[in-house]
Enzyme design. Structure first.
Site, PDB file in Angstrom:
ATOM      1  CB  CYS A 128      -0.965  -0.060   1.190  1.00 45.61           C
ATOM      2  SG  CYS A 128      -2.013   1.381   1.337  1.00 45.61           S
ATOM      3  CG  ASP A 188      -6.573  -1.551  -4.376  1.00 43.93           C
ATOM      4  OD1 ASP A 188      -6.945  -0.493  -3.817  1.00 43.93           O
ATOM      5  OD2 ASP A 188      -5.386  -1.930  -4.423  1.00 43.93           O
ATOM      6  CG  HIS A 244      -6.100  -1.360  -0.514  1.00 45.10           C
ATOM      7  ND1 HIS A 244      -5.100  -1.067  -1.421  1.00 45.10           N
ATOM      8  CD2 HIS A 244      -5.777  -0.715   0.630  1.00 45.10           C
ATOM      9  CE1 HIS A 244      -4.232  -0.262  -0.849  1.00 45.10           C
ATOM     10  NE2 HIS A 244      -4.610  -0.034   0.392  1.00 45.10           N
TER      11      HIS A 244
END
Ligand SMILES: *[C@@H]1O[C@H](CO)[C@@H](O)[C@H](O)[C@H]1NC(C)=O
Ligand SMILES: *[C@@H]1O[C@H](CO)[C@@H](O)[C@H](O)[C@H]1NC(C)=O
Ligand SMILES: *[C@@H]1O[C@H](CO)[C@@H](O)[C@H](O)[C@H]1NC(C)=O
Ligand SMILES: *[C@@H]1O[C@H](CO)[C@@H](O)[C@H](O)[C@H]1NC(C)=O
Length: 264
Positions: free
Chosen positions: A153, A200, A232
């Site tokens: 991320c 995501d 995600h």
């Protein structure tokens, strides 16, 4: 039979590859992290080392992995456990504290999170120097010759940034990178792999296709793998009782290890 076995071991040691092949059982989902925190160049770093006797560790002695966390930092136990899993795969793994205690309270894709304020406080002007000092410690103090970066991320973008010219990284892996810019992909000078989630908001299918096209244009070895049933954050935080999520997290980890085994 015995001669064959001995020959196989000798070949394995000589080739420094495919020794103790890594499988999904190496991924530790819960329990206690085994690494320690150290301070180098003014940066707090979580350090996880391969077991002394590990053949893979010996083969990778001149290599290290810089683990770049999501917004939950090295405080999050899953981040430290995943760093430990890379160490178990034979790589000295170091995870710098990217946020100096000022952690995000939720992930940056969660509505209501003041993403703008968080990112303003943790832009490249603040984050790049932390990673640069971590790499300097590895190269200058420990004599590490090859550095792989694995990012999740928030950290994924920086894995890319640090394989551009003169930044000190040699290969990158990023799971569900956020805020990754086209210019950062175009600038890479080493191999880069991406693990993408099916769901995501920060990397929807159209953006994923763009990233794929940018990777192809960058002229370096690349891989982009999509994991069904994942969201995600799946590279780090999953519901391990959901078979697809567990497969996705383990798959992303094995993808990263194979990437570094082959291209670092
Ligand atoms: C290392 O630092 C993290 C983040 O502050 C902390 O949660 C963890 O308990 C520390 N680990 C050790 C072994 O002190
Ligand atoms: C971390 O924050 C403390 C104050 O909370 C500050 O003294 C220190 O310089 C900061 N460290 C870094 C690397 O920014
Ligand atoms: C980093 O950049 C942001 C946005 O431009 C700025 O507000 C901040 O003061 C900068 N931080 C440092 C340490 O230079
Ligand atoms: C985790 O996944 C299992 C199996 O799909 C499901 O039954 C359970 O409700 C999930 N737990 C959470 C907290 O989502």
């Amino acid at each position: 039979m015995r001669a064959f076995t001995l020959l196989a071991i000798a070949t394995c040691v000589a080739a420094h590859s495919d020794c103790n092949a890594v499988d999904a059982s190496i991924v530790q989902h819960d329990g206690f992290p085994r690494g320690i925190n150290e301070t180098h160049n003014g940066i707090k770093i979580y350090v996880s080392k391969p077991e002394d006797a590990s053949i893979r560790g010996k083969a990778n002695a001149a290599k290290a992995i810089v683990y770049l966390t999501d917004v939950f930092g090295i405080e999050l136990v899953q981040n430290r456990l995943l760093a430990d899993s890379f160490a178990r795969a034979g790589y000295l793994t170091v995870a710098p504290d990217l946020f100096n205690g000022s952690l995000a309270t939720t992930d940056i894709n969660v509505p209501g999170f003041d993403t703008a304020a968080f990112l303003a406080a943790h832009g490249p002007n603040v984050t790049d120097p932390i990673i640069a000092k971590t790499i300097d410690y590895l190269r200058t103090t420990l004599g590490i010759k090859k550095i792989g970066l694995t990012g999740y991320c928030f950290g994924g973008r920086y894995a890319f940034r640090f394989i551009s010219a003169g930044k000190g990284g040699d290969a990158a892996f990023a799971a569900h990178p956020s805020l990754l810019e086209n210019g950062e992909i175009e600038a890479i000078k080493g191999p880069a792999a991406v693990a993408a989630a099916e769901t995501d908001g920060l990397m929807p299918p159209a953006r994923r296709a763009e990233i794929e096209a940018e990777l192809a244009k960058a002229g370096q070895a690349y891989q982009l793998s999509l994991y069904s049933g994942t969201q995600h954050g799946f590279g780090v935080r999953v519901n391990v009782t959901d078979p697809l999520q567990k497969f996705g997290k383990e798959g992303a980890f094995l993808q990263a290890v194979r990437w570094f085994d082959n291209f670092l």
